[in-house]
Design an enzyme around this catalytic site. Structure first.
Site, short mmCIF file in Angstrom:
data_model
loop_
_atom_site.label_atom_id
_atom_site.label_comp_id
_atom_site.label_asym_id
_atom_site.label_seq_id
_atom_site.Cartn_x
_atom_site.Cartn_y
_atom_site.Cartn_z
N ASP A 1 38.86 -3.93 -0.27
CA ASP A 1 39.21 -5.29 -0.69
C ASP A 1 40.69 -5.38 -0.98
O ASP A 1 41.24 -4.51 -1.67
CB ASP A 1 38.46 -5.65 -1.99
CG ASP A 1 37.21 -6.44 -1.72
OD1 ASP A 1 37.21 -7.27 -0.79
OD2 ASP A 1 36.22 -6.23 -2.45
N ASP B 1 36.55 -4.67 -4.74
CA ASP B 1 37.22 -4.90 -6.03
C ASP B 1 36.19 -5.08 -7.14
O ASP B 1 36.54 -5.15 -8.32
CB ASP B 1 38.20 -6.07 -5.94
CG ASP B 1 37.55 -7.38 -5.54
OD1 ASP B 1 36.33 -7.39 -5.25
OD2 ASP B 1 38.25 -8.41 -5.52
N SER B 2 34.91 -5.11 -6.76
CA SER B 2 33.83 -5.08 -7.76
C SER B 2 33.94 -3.83 -8.62
O SER B 2 33.36 -3.76 -9.70
CB SER B 2 32.46 -5.09 -7.07
OG SER B 2 32.38 -4.07 -6.10
N GLU C 1 39.31 -12.63 0.75
CA GLU C 1 38.42 -13.74 0.37
C GLU C 1 39.04 -15.08 0.77
O GLU C 1 40.21 -15.33 0.50
CB GLU C 1 38.16 -13.70 -1.14
CG GLU C 1 37.37 -12.48 -1.57
CD GLU C 1 36.94 -12.52 -3.03
OE1 GLU C 1 37.11 -13.57 -3.69
OE2 GLU C 1 36.42 -11.50 -3.49
N GLU D 1 28.59 -14.38 0.93
CA GLU D 1 28.05 -14.04 -0.39
C GLU D 1 27.52 -15.29 -1.11
O GLU D 1 28.17 -16.34 -1.11
CB GLU D 1 29.15 -13.38 -1.25
CG GLU D 1 28.67 -13.04 -2.66
CD GLU D 1 29.57 -12.08 -3.42
OE1 GLU D 1 30.57 -11.60 -2.86
OE2 GLU D 1 29.24 -11.80 -4.60
O1 KIV Z 1 33.81 -6.27 -4.20
C1 KIV Z 1 32.75 -6.09 -3.60
O2 KIV Z 1 32.01 -5.15 -3.88
C2 KIV Z 1 32.40 -7.02 -2.54
C3 KIV Z 1 31.03 -6.90 -1.95
C4 KIV Z 1 30.02 -7.19 -2.94
C5 KIV Z 1 30.87 -7.69 -0.74
O3 KIV Z 1 33.18 -7.84 -2.18
#
Ligand code: KIV
Length: 267
Positions: A82, A43-44, A114, A181
């Site tokens: 995610d 979700d980044s 998460e 993380e």
């Molecule tokens: O959203 C993301 O890219 C992540 C990774 C950085 C682990 O959760």
């Protein structure tokens, strides 16, 4: 070789697990061809490719859109996604429904969630729906408001013990790996040694069973702050900008298009 959750599990203690994010078709092909174990549609993407301030802006619709594109490019890696903010916070049935949607419509092979506190039964239901689940502990970006910013977690004895017990809980729920993380490496080491499932670190030091980074950070295609735990293996933004400057120059000087780059009427 096609990477599956059991293969990821078996790597613990034997071989480091490699993981990276991807958000579109060409980069999915690139990371898969390079031989990565796990591709995560994180979700980044809300921040990295959509320019948002936080990951909270990622929705099911956005995640599915990118996941579908990535799934077309990934052949050998395990494809994880995610579950975005809000997709597992409004009831267990909705959470299972959304996880199934990511698998059925987006071709995900695992979902990442998460946290664990108050989510145990929901995580169990997703695992029982035959969907492999990755945990995510420590600095969990979807909790940015609650945490009061992106702060390193797991520093005090109390926090360390809490993280170890959360990791054990995730293991007992049937999760096949856990992303750690933004925690000190000593904490990550203790967690890694406390469980039989692999840990995959990001800003969590050297002792995790594997590592994950955001693709755009690693290749230098990030115009925002690059975190200190990132190693930039390339400067892709420099390469792109140089190519575009050359293109502009060639148009202006009449060098593009050349005779080779135009169509002619058939004679
Ligand atoms: O959203 C993301 O890219 C992540 C990774 C950085 C682990 O959760």
């Amino acid at each position: 070789m096609k990477i599956t959750p059991p293969i990821v599990l078996k790597k613990k203690g034997k071989e480091k697990i490699t993981a990276i994010t991807a958000y579109d078709y060409p980069t999915a092909i690139a990371v898969d061809r390079a031989g990565i174990d796990i591709v995560l549609v994180g979700d980044s993407l809300a921040m990295v490719v959509l320019g948002e301030e936080t990951t909270l802006k990622a929705t099911m619709e956005i995640m599915l859109h990118h996941l579908k594109a990535v799934s077309k490019g990934v052949k050998n890696a395990l494809l994880a996604v995610d579950m975005p903010f809000g997709s597992y916070h409004t009831g267990e049935e909705k959470a299972v429904e959304n996880a199934i949607k990511l698998v059925r419509e987006g071709n995900a092979e695992a979902v990442k969630i998460e946290g664990v506190e108050k989510k145990e039964s929901m995580i169990e239901k997703i695992v029982n729906s035959e969907i492999p689940v990755m945990g995510h502990l420590g600095l969990t970006p979807q909790s940015v408001i609650k945490m009061g910013g992106y702060k390193i977690q797991g520093k005090t004895e109390e926090e360390i013990n809490q993280l170890i017990s959360q990791a054990k809980k995730l293991e007992s729920l049937g999760v096949f790996s856990i992303v750690l993380e933004g925690i000190p490496e000593e904490t990550a080491k203790l967690i890694t040694e406390s469980i039989n499932i692999p840990t995959i670190g990001i800003g969590a030091g050297r002792y995790c069973d594997g590592q994950i980074l955001v693709l755009h950070d690693l290749i230098g295609l990030n115009y925002d702050r690059t975190p200190s735990f990132v190693r930039e293996y390339a400067n892709v933004k420099g390469i792109i900008e140089k190519a575009i400057r050359n293109y502009i120059e060639d148009i202006k000087t009449g060098k593009f298009p050349s005779e080779k780059e135009v169509f002619f009427l058939k004679k």
